[in-house]
Design a protein around this motif. Sequence first.
Motif, PDB file in Angstrom:
ATOM      1  N   VAL A  55       0.844  -1.181   0.000  1.00 52.93           N
ATOM      2  CA  VAL A  55       0.000   0.000   0.000  1.00 52.93           C
ATOM      3  C   VAL A  55       0.883   1.236   0.000  1.00 52.93           C
ATOM      4  O   VAL A  55       1.839   1.332   0.779  1.00 52.93           O
ATOM      5  CB  VAL A  55      -0.925   0.017   1.240  1.00 52.93           C
ATOM      6  CG1 VAL A  55      -1.788   1.274   1.251  1.00 52.93           C
ATOM      7  CG2 VAL A  55      -1.785  -1.241   1.286  1.00 52.93           C
ATOM      8  N   THR A  56       0.562   2.179  -0.868  1.00 50.65           N
ATOM      9  CA  THR A  56       1.230   3.479  -0.893  1.00 50.65           C
ATOM     10  C   THR A  56       0.177   4.533  -0.580  1.00 50.65           C
ATOM     11  O   THR A  56      -0.856   4.599  -1.257  1.00 50.65           O
ATOM     12  CB  THR A  56       1.855   3.760  -2.271  1.00 50.65           C
ATOM     13  OG1 THR A  56       2.736   2.673  -2.603  1.00 50.65           O
ATOM     14  CG2 THR A  56       2.630   5.057  -2.265  1.00 50.65           C
ATOM     15  N   VAL A  57       0.431   5.323   0.470  1.00 53.91           N
ATOM     16  CA  VAL A  57      -0.509   6.358   0.898  1.00 53.91           C
ATOM     17  C   VAL A  57       0.146   7.713   0.715  1.00 53.91           C
ATOM     18  O   VAL A  57       1.278   7.929   1.166  1.00 53.91           O
ATOM     19  CB  VAL A  57      -0.911   6.176   2.380  1.00 53.91           C
ATOM     20  CG1 VAL A  57      -1.855   7.281   2.813  1.00 53.91           C
ATOM     21  CG2 VAL A  57      -1.544   4.824   2.604  1.00 53.91           C
ATOM     22  N   GLY A  58      -0.556   8.620   0.039  1.00 47.90           N
ATOM     23  CA  GLY A  58      -0.061   9.976  -0.156  1.00 47.90           C
ATOM     24  C   GLY A  58      -0.772  10.957   0.750  1.00 47.90           C
ATOM     25  O   GLY A  58      -1.999  11.046   0.723  1.00 47.90           O
ATOM     26  N   VAL A  59      -0.005  11.649   1.586  1.00 46.39           N
ATOM     27  CA  VAL A  59      -0.508  12.743   2.432  1.00 46.39           C
ATOM     28  C   VAL A  59       0.548  13.845   2.442  1.00 46.39           C
ATOM     29  O   VAL A  59       1.716  13.597   2.122  1.00 46.39           O
ATOM     30  CB  VAL A  59      -0.816  12.286   3.884  1.00 46.39           C
ATOM     31  CG1 VAL A  59      -1.978  11.314   3.932  1.00 46.39           C
ATOM     32  CG2 VAL A  59       0.403  11.706   4.556  1.00 46.39           C
ATOM     33  N   GLN A  60       0.161  15.025   2.817  1.00 49.23           N
ATOM     34  CA  GLN A  60       1.092  16.145   2.826  1.00 49.23           C
ATOM     35  C   GLN A  60       2.196  15.989   3.875  1.00 49.23           C
ATOM     36  O   GLN A  60       3.273  16.554   3.708  1.00 49.23           O
ATOM     37  CB  GLN A  60       0.342  17.462   3.050  1.00 49.23           C
ATOM     38  CG  GLN A  60      -0.422  17.928   1.828  1.00 49.23           C
ATOM     39  CD  GLN A  60       0.519  18.306   0.700  1.00 49.23           C
ATOM     40  OE1 GLN A  60       1.295  19.257   0.798  1.00 49.23           O
ATOM     41  NE2 GLN A  60       0.482  17.546  -0.381  1.00 49.23           N
ATOM     42  N   THR A 102      -4.659   9.859  -0.408  1.00 54.00           N
ATOM     43  CA  THR A 102      -4.911   8.920  -1.498  1.00 54.00           C
ATOM     44  C   THR A 102      -4.159   7.631  -1.186  1.00 54.00           C
ATOM     45  O   THR A 102      -3.115   7.651  -0.534  1.00 54.00           O
ATOM     46  CB  THR A 102      -4.448   9.471  -2.855  1.00 54.00           C
ATOM     47  OG1 THR A 102      -3.047   9.767  -2.781  1.00 54.00           O
ATOM     48  CG2 THR A 102      -5.216  10.725  -3.229  1.00 54.00           C
ATOM     49  N   ALA A 103      -4.704   6.510  -1.661  1.00 51.65           N
ATOM     50  CA  ALA A 103      -4.057   5.223  -1.426  1.00 51.65           C
ATOM     51  C   ALA A 103      -4.096   4.384  -2.688  1.00 51.65           C
ATOM     52  O   ALA A 103      -5.092   4.370  -3.405  1.00 51.65           O
ATOM     53  CB  ALA A 103      -4.753   4.470  -0.295  1.00 51.65           C
ATOM     54  N   ALA A 104      -2.992   3.695  -2.955  1.00 49.54           N
ATOM     55  CA  ALA A 104      -2.934   2.676  -4.007  1.00 49.54           C
ATOM     56  C   ALA A 104      -2.639   1.359  -3.298  1.00 49.54           C
ATOM     57  O   ALA A 104      -1.647   1.241  -2.581  1.00 49.54           O
ATOM     58  CB  ALA A 104      -1.839   2.995  -5.018  1.00 49.54           C
ATOM     59  N   VAL A 105      -3.542   0.397  -3.469  1.00 47.30           N
ATOM     60  CA  VAL A 105      -3.387  -0.926  -2.859  1.00 47.30           C
ATOM     61  C   VAL A 105      -3.083  -1.916  -3.974  1.00 47.30           C
ATOM     62  O   VAL A 105      -3.889  -2.095  -4.879  1.00 47.30           O
ATOM     63  CB  VAL A 105      -4.666  -1.339  -2.091  1.00 47.30           C
ATOM     64  CG1 VAL A 105      -4.498  -2.729  -1.488  1.00 47.30           C
ATOM     65  CG2 VAL A 105      -5.007  -0.308  -1.015  1.00 47.30           C
ATOM     66  N   GLU A 106      -1.902  -2.522  -3.907  1.00 50.63           N
ATOM     67  CA  GLU A 106      -1.471  -3.484  -4.918  1.00 50.63           C
ATOM     68  C   GLU A 106      -1.351  -4.862  -4.279  1.00 50.63           C
ATOM     69  O   GLU A 106      -0.829  -4.988  -3.169  1.00 50.63           O
ATOM     70  CB  GLU A 106      -0.113  -3.099  -5.487  1.00 50.63           C
ATOM     71  CG  GLU A 106      -0.102  -1.741  -6.160  1.00 50.63           C
ATOM     72  CD  GLU A 106       1.301  -1.353  -6.562  1.00 50.63           C
ATOM     73  OE1 GLU A 106       1.695  -1.683  -7.704  1.00 50.63           O
ATOM     74  OE2 GLU A 106       1.995  -0.738  -5.734  1.00 50.63           O
ATOM     75  N   ALA A 107      -1.833  -5.878  -4.980  1.00 57.24           N
ATOM     76  CA  ALA A 107      -1.726  -7.248  -4.496  1.00 57.24           C
ATOM     77  C   ALA A 107      -0.895  -8.061  -5.478  1.00 57.24           C
ATOM     78  O   ALA A 107      -1.077  -7.955  -6.695  1.00 57.24           O
ATOM     79  CB  ALA A 107      -3.109  -7.857  -4.322  1.00 57.24           C
ATOM     80  N   PHE A 108       0.011  -8.861  -4.942  1.00 56.95           N
ATOM     81  CA  PHE A 108       0.934  -9.662  -5.740  1.00 56.95           C
ATOM     82  C   PHE A 108       0.838 -11.127  -5.320  1.00 56.95           C
ATOM     83  O   PHE A 108       0.645 -11.434  -4.143  1.00 56.95           O
ATOM     84  CB  PHE A 108       2.380  -9.202  -5.519  1.00 56.95           C
ATOM     85  CG  PHE A 108       2.655  -7.796  -5.964  1.00 56.95           C
ATOM     86  CD1 PHE A 108       3.243  -7.546  -7.187  1.00 56.95           C
ATOM     87  CD2 PHE A 108       2.337  -6.717  -5.144  1.00 56.95           C
ATOM     88  CE1 PHE A 108       3.508  -6.246  -7.590  1.00 56.95           C
ATOM     89  CE2 PHE A 108       2.603  -5.417  -5.541  1.00 56.95           C
ATOM     90  CZ  PHE A 108       3.186  -5.184  -6.770  1.00 56.95           C
ATOM     91  N   LEU A 109       0.997 -12.018  -6.279  1.00 55.99           N
ATOM     92  CA  LEU A 109       1.071 -13.461  -6.039  1.00 55.99           C
ATOM     93  C   LEU A 109       2.234 -14.032  -6.829  1.00 55.99           C
ATOM     94  O   LEU A 109       2.615 -13.477  -7.867  1.00 55.99           O
ATOM     95  CB  LEU A 109      -0.204 -14.162  -6.516  1.00 55.99           C
ATOM     96  CG  LEU A 109      -1.423 -14.128  -5.616  1.00 55.99           C
ATOM     97  CD1 LEU A 109      -2.616 -14.741  -6.336  1.00 55.99           C
ATOM     98  CD2 LEU A 109      -1.163 -14.862  -4.311  1.00 55.99           C
ATOM     99  N   PRO A 110       2.765 -15.170  -6.367  1.00 56.18           N
ATOM    100  CA  PRO A 110       3.734 -15.860  -7.218  1.00 56.18           C
ATOM    101  C   PRO A 110       3.064 -16.203  -8.548  1.00 56.18           C
ATOM    102  O   PRO A 110       1.848 -16.396  -8.608  1.00 56.18           O
ATOM    103  CB  PRO A 110       4.061 -17.134  -6.432  1.00 56.18           C
ATOM    104  CG  PRO A 110       3.704 -16.811  -5.005  1.00 56.18           C
ATOM    105  CD  PRO A 110       2.553 -15.847  -5.092  1.00 56.18           C
TER     106      PRO A 110
END
Length: 119
Positions: A55-60, A102-110
Amino acid sequence: MTDQRFIIEMGMGNDLHGMDYQKAAARAIEDAFRHSSIPMFGGLGISQEEMCVQVTVGVQEPEALDTDALAEKLPRGRATVRGIKGGQNVPNPNGDTIVIATAAVEAFLPSQAANWRQS
């Protein structure tokens, strides 16, 4: 083989009066989760523990975030959260400030390529 991203969702959250970056970030992550459902785990017999969630969260003021506490709230997979400069602070005429995250939630699998065959 490295993990492959199979989903990315975006979300937005805010704190209208407390200028609380943590609250706005948590709401942005929750918003992203409300936009997705991943039924493939049961259907394909993949354990949710195999999933890595980034998860990447953007705040000031990203240094105001407790990223470990945000990661603990994520419901599935091995989660990490990082804060970056982003989002917005919007001043109100009465003197307080609205915090938008703002948030970007990324999910990864093998890679699952070995589980598929062309017929």
